[in-house]
Design an enzyme around this catalytic site. Structure first.
Site, mmCIF file in Angstrom:
data_model
loop_
_atom_site.group_PDB
_atom_site.id
_atom_site.type_symbol
_atom_site.label_atom_id
_atom_site.label_comp_id
_atom_site.label_asym_id
_atom_site.label_seq_id
_atom_site.Cartn_x
_atom_site.Cartn_y
_atom_site.Cartn_z
ATOM 1 N N SER A 1 0.824 -1.208 0.000
ATOM 2 C CA SER A 1 0.000 0.000 0.000
ATOM 3 C C SER A 1 0.862 1.263 0.000
ATOM 4 O O SER A 1 2.004 1.264 0.447
ATOM 5 C CB SER A 1 -0.899 0.025 1.228
ATOM 6 O OG SER A 1 -1.732 -1.103 1.256
HETATM 7 N N1 SAH Z 1 -0.922 -4.687 3.993
HETATM 8 C C1 SAH Z 1 -0.279 -5.038 2.754
HETATM 9 C C2 SAH Z 1 -1.203 -4.781 1.590
HETATM 10 C C3 SAH Z 1 -1.066 -5.842 0.569
HETATM 11 S S1 SAH Z 1 -2.294 -5.842 -0.676
HETATM 12 C C4 SAH Z 1 1.030 -4.313 2.583
HETATM 13 O O1 SAH Z 1 1.225 -3.277 3.217
HETATM 14 O O2 SAH Z 1 1.862 -4.780 1.822
HETATM 15 C C5 SAH Z 1 -3.576 -6.835 0.036
HETATM 16 C C6 SAH Z 1 -3.226 -8.258 0.385
HETATM 17 O O3 SAH Z 1 -4.452 -8.891 0.763
HETATM 18 C C7 SAH Z 1 -2.664 -9.089 -0.753
HETATM 19 O O4 SAH Z 1 -1.445 -9.635 -0.359
HETATM 20 C C8 SAH Z 1 -3.718 -10.182 -0.976
HETATM 21 O O5 SAH Z 1 -3.183 -11.438 -1.338
HETATM 22 C C9 SAH Z 1 -4.370 -10.254 0.386
HETATM 23 N N2 SAH Z 1 -5.703 -10.826 0.412
HETATM 24 C C10 SAH Z 1 -6.733 -10.670 -0.473
HETATM 25 N N3 SAH Z 1 -7.821 -11.373 -0.082
HETATM 26 C C11 SAH Z 1 -7.468 -11.994 1.089
HETATM 27 C C12 SAH Z 1 -8.161 -12.851 1.991
HETATM 28 N N4 SAH Z 1 -9.419 -13.238 1.789
HETATM 29 N N5 SAH Z 1 -7.504 -13.294 3.084
HETATM 30 C C13 SAH Z 1 -6.219 -12.926 3.326
HETATM 31 N N6 SAH Z 1 -5.514 -12.120 2.512
HETATM 32 C C14 SAH Z 1 -6.137 -11.642 1.410
#
Ligand code: SAH
Length: 240
Positions: free
Chosen positions: A77
């Site tokens: 993000s």
């Molecule tokens: N907080 C992270 C944001 C990553 S983007 C950072 O700062 O890097 C969002 C993430 O949510 C992705 O890695 C994606 O694989 C995950 N995601 C999407 N749906 C999900 C679910 N149902 N359960 C767990 N993770 C999920």
């Protein structure tokens, strides 16, 4: 000759280091100008080495205020988004030792690390993509962060055995509030979650204001628009 070489290396190292420090300072100023005032959040952003959460080729952009690809079609993000969401959790430093937080969407682990550097002691995070979770776990270990519990699972179902949570933060965009997450909130607990279409979402903060599971037991506040990758799972989007 050798010594000169070593000296040049040394100078280049410090040039690079101080350039990164300057970029970090500029980012913190930008966040402040955009309205981020929570001191613990700003301190954590200053302290967490965001470059360590990025692929090598993108590390020079660590302090740009942008989201960046981390592999598996996912992104880390934008720092402003991380700061804004963390502020919305409305944690007070007196609560850091006791507050129990669940993060859905570990991704790179950057948001998780921000919470840890703020001093939050009980952090649970769920990721659905194995490779991303493995890398995030390696980073936590490298940075000496020990208070993070991880799980490879569908986070739309929450983490039943560890519920209730004082705060839940979802870092992927959902079509609606996953019921399981709302029900795993403690009384007075809050859920920060982007809700909208696959392409664009708005941030919501849902508080559990009284006992019970009827809609009246929850109160939702609406905040600005952001763009997140989709929350994929039983109570989120279907995989495309
Ligand atoms: N907080 C992270 C944001 C990553 S983007 C950072 O700062 O890097 C969002 C993430 O949510 C992705 O890695 C994606 O694989 C995950 N995601 C999407 N749906 C999900 C679910 N149902 N359960 C767990 N993770 C999920």
């Amino acid at each position: 000759m050798c010594r000169v070489g070593a000296m040049i290396d040394h100078v280049q190292y410090f040039q690079r280091y101080s350039m990164q420090e300057a970029q970090k300072r500029a980012l913190l100023e930008e966040l402040y100008k955009k309205g981020i005032r929570n001191e613990s959040v700003l301190r954590a952003i200053a302290a967490v080495p965001r470059e360590k959460f990025l692929p090598h080729a993108l590390q020079h952009r660590a302090y740009d205020n942008v989201s960046l690809p981390i592999g598996s079609s996912q992104t880390i993000s934008q720092p402003y988004t991380v700061a804004f969401m963390t502020e919305l959790l409305a944690l007070s430093p007196e609560e850091y030792a006791t507050t129990k937080i669940l993060e859905v969407g570990t991704g790179s682990g950057y948001q998780t690390a921000i919470l840890a550097y703020m001093g939050v002691r009980r952090i649970y995070t769920i990721e659905r993509i194995p490779g991303l979770l493995e890398e995030a776990k390696k980073r936590f270990k490298e940075l000496g962060i020990q208070q993070i519990h991880t799980q490879l699972a569908d986070g739309t179902l929450g983490w039943e055995e560890e519920a209730p949570f004082d705060a839940i933060i979802v870092t992927a965009g959902s079509p609606d509030v996953p019921q399981a997450l709302a029900l795993q909130l403690a009384l007075g607990g809050r859920l920060v979650i982007p809700i909208g279409s696959r392409m664009q979402q708005r941030l919501y903060r849902v508080r559990r204001i009284r006992e019970g599971t009827d809609p009246g037991a929850f109160r939702a506040e609406e905040f600005q628009h952001f763009r997140f990758v989709p929350l994929v799972g039983e109570q989120g989007w279907q995989e495309e």
